[in-house]
Scaffold this active site. Structure first.
Site, mmCIF file in Angstrom:
data_model
loop_
_atom_site.group_PDB
_atom_site.id
_atom_site.type_symbol
_atom_site.label_atom_id
_atom_site.label_comp_id
_atom_site.label_asym_id
_atom_site.label_seq_id
_atom_site.Cartn_x
_atom_site.Cartn_y
_atom_site.Cartn_z
ATOM 1 N N GLU A 1 -4.217 -10.333 -0.437
ATOM 2 C CA GLU A 1 -4.914 -10.360 0.447
ATOM 3 C C GLU A 1 -6.421 -10.601 -0.011
ATOM 4 O OE1 GLU A 1 -4.796 -6.633 2.890
ATOM 5 O OE2 GLU A 1 -2.580 -6.693 2.630
ATOM 6 N N GLU B 1 0.686 -1.268 0.090
ATOM 7 C CA GLU B 1 -0.110 -0.139 -0.046
ATOM 8 C C GLU B 1 0.785 1.335 0.004
ATOM 9 O OE1 GLU B 1 -3.049 0.257 -0.459
ATOM 10 O OE2 GLU B 1 -4.221 -1.361 0.237
HETATM 11 C C1 IPT Z 1 -5.195 -3.776 3.740
HETATM 12 C C2 IPT Z 1 -4.002 -3.578 4.268
HETATM 13 O O1 IPT Z 1 -3.001 -4.049 3.214
HETATM 14 C C3 IPT Z 1 -3.722 -4.429 5.274
HETATM 15 O O2 IPT Z 1 -2.565 -4.292 5.946
HETATM 16 C C4 IPT Z 1 -4.867 -4.548 6.167
HETATM 17 O O3 IPT Z 1 -4.862 -3.167 6.782
HETATM 18 C C5 IPT Z 1 -5.947 -4.801 5.487
HETATM 19 O O4 IPT Z 1 -6.337 -4.149 4.374
HETATM 20 C C6 IPT Z 1 -7.341 -4.620 6.405
HETATM 21 O O5 IPT Z 1 -7.110 -5.359 7.757
HETATM 22 S S1 IPT Z 1 -5.411 -2.122 2.907
HETATM 23 C C7 IPT Z 1 -7.362 -1.992 2.558
HETATM 24 C C8 IPT Z 1 -7.589 -0.433 2.565
HETATM 25 C C9 IPT Z 1 -7.690 -2.766 1.489
#
Ligand code: IPT
Length: 957
Positions: free
Chosen positions: A485, A407
């Site tokens: 993710e 990010e």
């Molecule tokens: C995404 C992040 O990469 C991760 O670190 C964590 O924060 C996750 O979200 C949520 O728990 S970023 C999100 C804005 C898609």
């Protein structure tokens, strides 16, 4: 000390690989002197490192000072805890001064040179040894080494380290986690022998066509070096290409390592070599010539008491827990973990995306204005971070991709990191999610893309590069796709994993994903009453924080599996078994990428009405990776299609031998064919079995049991996913908000008609949310079928126009005594939602009172058991048996009322009221994963509609 620069740290030696050396070393960890000042200006200047430290407090190194009584932790996700004013930290910025005095071990002192190594300091440090400034550090989770040779002296040495909690580096380290300052990894003094080895880079390649291994070796040493791998008979000069002959390749499934040593006259270093080749071919991700599927998790370093301090046993145990749940891939979100973790990844077998310590997410708040990624002033800092990441871990077989960070949007500094990385190490792929154009990445990576978009991406790749698309798009379409993710494991959920996995398996271009995240990052403290409590953002009085968004894991902070882990494990299980009881056969699908099934056997068991009637074991079929075979089971396994009693054939594939992560007999896949015929309705009796409140139509009791209800329930205590935004919908409100605004949490009931005669009663009610004109007309017919038993026929008909879907449709009743357990036949024993059932199997389960619901740190709806056909709710005052005469139901039994669950912010603040709260749900809205990602898929939502159901209710003492 400078804490507002855009350049990297100063004075350290070039980064190099972590190796085990025979040169002596001295661990300087332990109890150090410590003091903290509220700001850099307030901290004593000049020769602060020579201060009299006798009045300072002591602190454990490694450790975080705000977990050791100095200040308190703070959690923020995307937002910075201070103004976006790069590269400046705010004035209010704790400065920790550390001092330790030590004598150099004679065997360390007896060598030509000495190096002082820091494996992790958050966020910026200045290092002084005996008054000499050795340099500064940047990159909290990165190793920094300083040449200490000239500063060291005989007798007592004083090492002083000044650490700023916040610095310019904080802008590059805005990961979603606690701000935990301090020297949190080990400090080591290393002897550097004359003619020693400074660095080794061994690339161990495997040629799947020939089965041969080869080594490409770079050694940085002042003397001739040799490499020896006794097991392979390798003994050669350590430079250039060295043939290794026939080798067994390394993979996450068979993590075969060879012990190698590289020696000069002065030093021998040991590394463990795994031969493997990572490639992208025709949109597929191949290792050793075969496509692989990443069954991954994002792993932060987190310990509930110690924060990001490494604990070897704790980490090994959590990795073993992952292996037991079929997880084969880890993204080291969002920084390189403790160096020893990489040894465990190699040894236990994980595909690893090793991520650089970089995230500038906070700039998203201002439309990425001023983002360091695009500002050349920060270029060296970016390159320094990447080089430290890659060099430290470059000899690890498990690392198949280098990730630039998380990010941090786009920019020239990221481009240059990627270019350097590719040039330095072409044997691995470059990963970065933040640039969807994939200009400089080798894989197309996204986070939380919806099922529909993932499907489209799968097809885009199959279609091949589109001729009319821009070149960049064409390139992207040629890359494998992964979700770095996906499915956000926060609270009850995540739902929809199976549907993602079906897509991953349907399109060769889709190579899997990484659940966010492995563990909930709660911090443990002692409450006023002395009990241990887990806290989240805001609980330490932070001004800026993101609440319980840090509690979003497949396991609790203590690594207890949440239901989501059980369901994920079932979805990704390496063997899938489709059982057909009538034919006594099972279709075995081997979903391993490399392994056949010779290490496994099939164990089958036929259970009729809770009793095992036949069981056995047979060898697993010959079945190469990614293929299937049909296996016939013995005749005793066969169940008649029209069985009159519940007849369940379950087959598991289990390991034949002990593995490091589980003893022999560990299931790597299961399937079943459960035939559960409907119970027959018993004959009516004339004497009433139930007592009613004739003013409301609700039950007051059944037999000797005091019962209140049922009320018609359409609401649930909001889950974290219910509190998430639903993307791509016209209605911007979260589902929990919709339900509340529609008044589903406070419906009102009116008795329309009550008629009773002899053993039967017919009750009509209308239940409706306040304000609106919609309602549920319910017709409940009770027929006595025994002295304490009734048949209950339910007809539900909604009327009017309903503003939003229901959360569930249930019959809610309360028994006037606390629950003591639950015995049931249905899907379990794990609790489930309609869109997360994969890990639940049909069985006859006994649930202890503590396991009725899930002890989520922020209480929320949980604990539903799906597919229930027969249940006995046990309470201190007697039991209530509920049997389905029609469709199975979902059953929730809880010690606390929904309103109380919805009120409580923490599990330690949730009050049980001494009653048993029972919900018999005819239907439920899915869990989804909207806390970050898509909500429940349309097929798992619950539109208001007519329902019919029949049950037998029976009370016993
Ligand atoms: C995404 C992040 O990469 C991760 O670190 C964590 O924060 C996750 O979200 C949520 O728990 S970023 C999100 C804005 C898609």
């Amino acid at each position: 000390m400078q804490i507002a620069q855009t350049s990297p740290g100063t004075g350290s030696s070039p980064p190099r690989a972590r190796m085990r050396s025979d040169a002596p070393s001295q661990l300087l960890d332990g109890s150090w002197r410590f003091r903290v000042s509220p700001s850099l200006r307030a901290a004593p200047g000049g020769e602060w490192d020579r201060a009299d430290v006798s009045a300072w407090s002591t602190i454990e190194v490694p450790g975080h000072w705000n977990l050791q009584g100095h200040g308190s932790p703070a959690y923020s996700n995307v937002q910075m805890p201070f103004p976006l004013d790069p590269p400046f930290p705010p004035d209010a910025n704790p400065i920790g001064d550390y001092v330790v005095e030590f004598e150099v071990d004679p065997d360390v002192a007896g060598h030509a040179a000495q190096t002082l190594r820091f494996d992790g300091i958050e966020s910026a440090a200045e290092v002084r040894l005996n008054g000499a400034v050795l340099g500064t550090t940047r990159g909290s989770r990165l190793t920094h080494e300083f040449d200490a040779t000239t500063a060291l002296r005989p007798g007592t040495n004083r090492l002083a380290v000044r650490v700023a909690q916040f610095s310019d580096a904080s802008y590059l380290e805005d990961q979603d986690m606690w701000w935990l300052p301090g020297i949190f990894r080990s400090v080591t003094l290393l002897a550097r022998p004359a003619s020693g080895i400074r660095d080794v880079f061994v690339r161990a390649d495997f040629d799947a066509a020939t089965g041969a291994g080869s080594l490409e070796i770079d050694v940085d040493a002042d003397a001739e070096a040799r490499i020896r791998i006794p097991e392979l008979g390798v003994d050669a000069p350590a430079r250039g290409t060295v043939a290794a002959g026939a080798v067994a390749p390394w993979s996450a499934e068979s993590p075969r390592l060879y012990d190698a040593e590289v020696s000069t006259a002065g030093e021998t270093v040991r590394i463990r070599v795994g031969f493997r080749r990572v490639e992208v071919r025709d949109t597929e991700l191949l290792v050793n010539g075969a496509p692989i599927m990443l069954r991954g998790v994002n792993r932060h370093e987190h310990h509930p008491e110690r924060g990001r301090v490494y604990d070897a046993d704790f980490v090994r145990d959590e990795l073993l827990l992952m292996k037991r749940h079929h997880i084969n891939a880890i993204r080291t979100s969002h920084y390189p973990p403790h160096p020893d973790t990489l040894d465990l990844f190699d040894e236990l077998g994980f595909w690893v995306i090793d991520e650089c310590d970089l995230e500038t997410h906070a700039f998203e708040y201002v439309g990425w204005r001023g983002n360091p990624s695009a500002d050349p002033a920060w270029r060296d800092a970016y390159l320094d971070r990447m080089a430290r990441t890659v060099h430290r871990d470059k000899n690890h077989a498990s690392v198949i991709m280098w990730s630039l960070g998380n990010e941090s949007h786009t920019g020239t500094n990221l481009d240059q990191m990627a270019l350097w990385t590719k040039q330095f190490d072409p044997t691995r792929l470059v990963h970065y999610e933040g640039d969807w154009s994939c200009r400089y990445t080798d894989v197309y990576s996204r986070m939380y893309a919806s099922h529909e978009e993932v499907r489209q991406i799968g097809e885009e790749g199959l279609a091949g590069p589109a001729t009319d698309a821009a070149a960049a798009e064409a390139r992207r379409a040629s890359l494998p796709f992964l979700q770095c993710e996906f499915v956000h494991a926060m609270g009850t959920g995540p739902g929809g994993i199976r549907e993602y996995w079906d897509l991953f398996e349907a399109y060769p271009r889709l190579v899997g994903g990484f659940v966010w995240e492995w563990a909930e990052q709660g911090l443990a403290v002692r409450g006023e009453d002395g009990t241990r409590r887990i806290l989240y953002g805001g609980d330490f009085g932070e001004d800026v924080h993101d609440g319980n968004f840090v509690i979003d894991g497949l396991v609790s902070p203590d690594r207890e599996p949440r239901p989501g882990l059980t369901h994920y494990a079932a979805v990704i299980a390496p063997v899938r078994l489709a059982v057909d009881a009538a034919r006594a056969s099972v279709d075995v699908a081997n979903r391993f990428d490399h392994a056949d099934l010779s290490g496994f056997e099939l164990v089958w068991r036929r259970v009729v009405d809770g009793e095992t009637v036949a069981e056995g074991r047979i060898p697993a079929p010959a079945c190469p990776a990614r293929s299937a075979a049909e296996v016939a089971l013995p005749d005793e396994a066969r169940a008649p299609r029209d069985a009159a009693t519940a007849d369940v054939l379950t087959v598991e594939a289990v390991t034949l031998a002990d593995a490091p992560w589980a003893p022999a007999g560990h299931a790597i896949g299961a399937g079943q064919d459960a035939r559960t015929p409907r119970a027959a309705a018993p004959a009516a009796t004339a004497d009433p079995a139930a007592r009613f409140d004739e003013t409301t139509g609700a039950l007051r009791g059944l037999g000797a049991l005091e019962i209140t209800g049922p009320a018609i329930g359409i609401w649930r205590a909001p889950t974290d996913n219910d509190n998430g935004r639903l993307h791509g919908e016209a209605d911007p409100r979260r589902v929990a908000e919709r339900w509340e605004q529609a008044g589903y949490d406070r419906t009102v009931s009116r008795l329309v008609a009550f008629e009773a005669d002899g053993g039967s009663a017919r009750i009509r009610t209308r239940t409706a949310p306040p304000i609106l004109d919609c309602g549920i007309d319910a017709r409940l017919t009770y027929t006595a079928v025994g002295p304490a038993a009734v048949q209950l026929d339910v007809e539900i008909d909604p009327t009017g126009s309903w503003p939003v879907d229901w959360a569930r449709l249930g019959l809610d009743l309360t028994i006037d005594a606390a629950p003591t357990g639950l015995a049931y036949a249905g899907l379990g024993p794990v609790s489930a939602a309609p869109d997360m059932v994969d890990g639940a199997a049909f069985g006859w389960w006994q649930i202890a009172p503590d396991d009725l619901t899930v002890d989520h740190i922020r209480p929320q709806e949980s604990g539903a058991r799906q597919g229930v056909v027969d249940a006995t709710v046990e309470t201190a005052a007697g039991a209530l048996r509920i049997r389905a005469l029609g469709d199975p139901f979902a059953l929730t039994v809880s010690r606390a009322a929904r309103a109380e669950i919805a009120r409580a912010e923490h599990n330690w603040d949730l009050t049980a009221d001494g009653k048993t709260h029972v919900s018999i749900d005819l239907a439920q809205y899915g869990a989804g994963t909207a806390s970050c990602g898509p909500g429940a898929l349309p097929r798992h939502r619950l539109a208001p509609g007519a329902f019919r159901a029949s049950f037998l209710l029976e009370a016993s003492a």
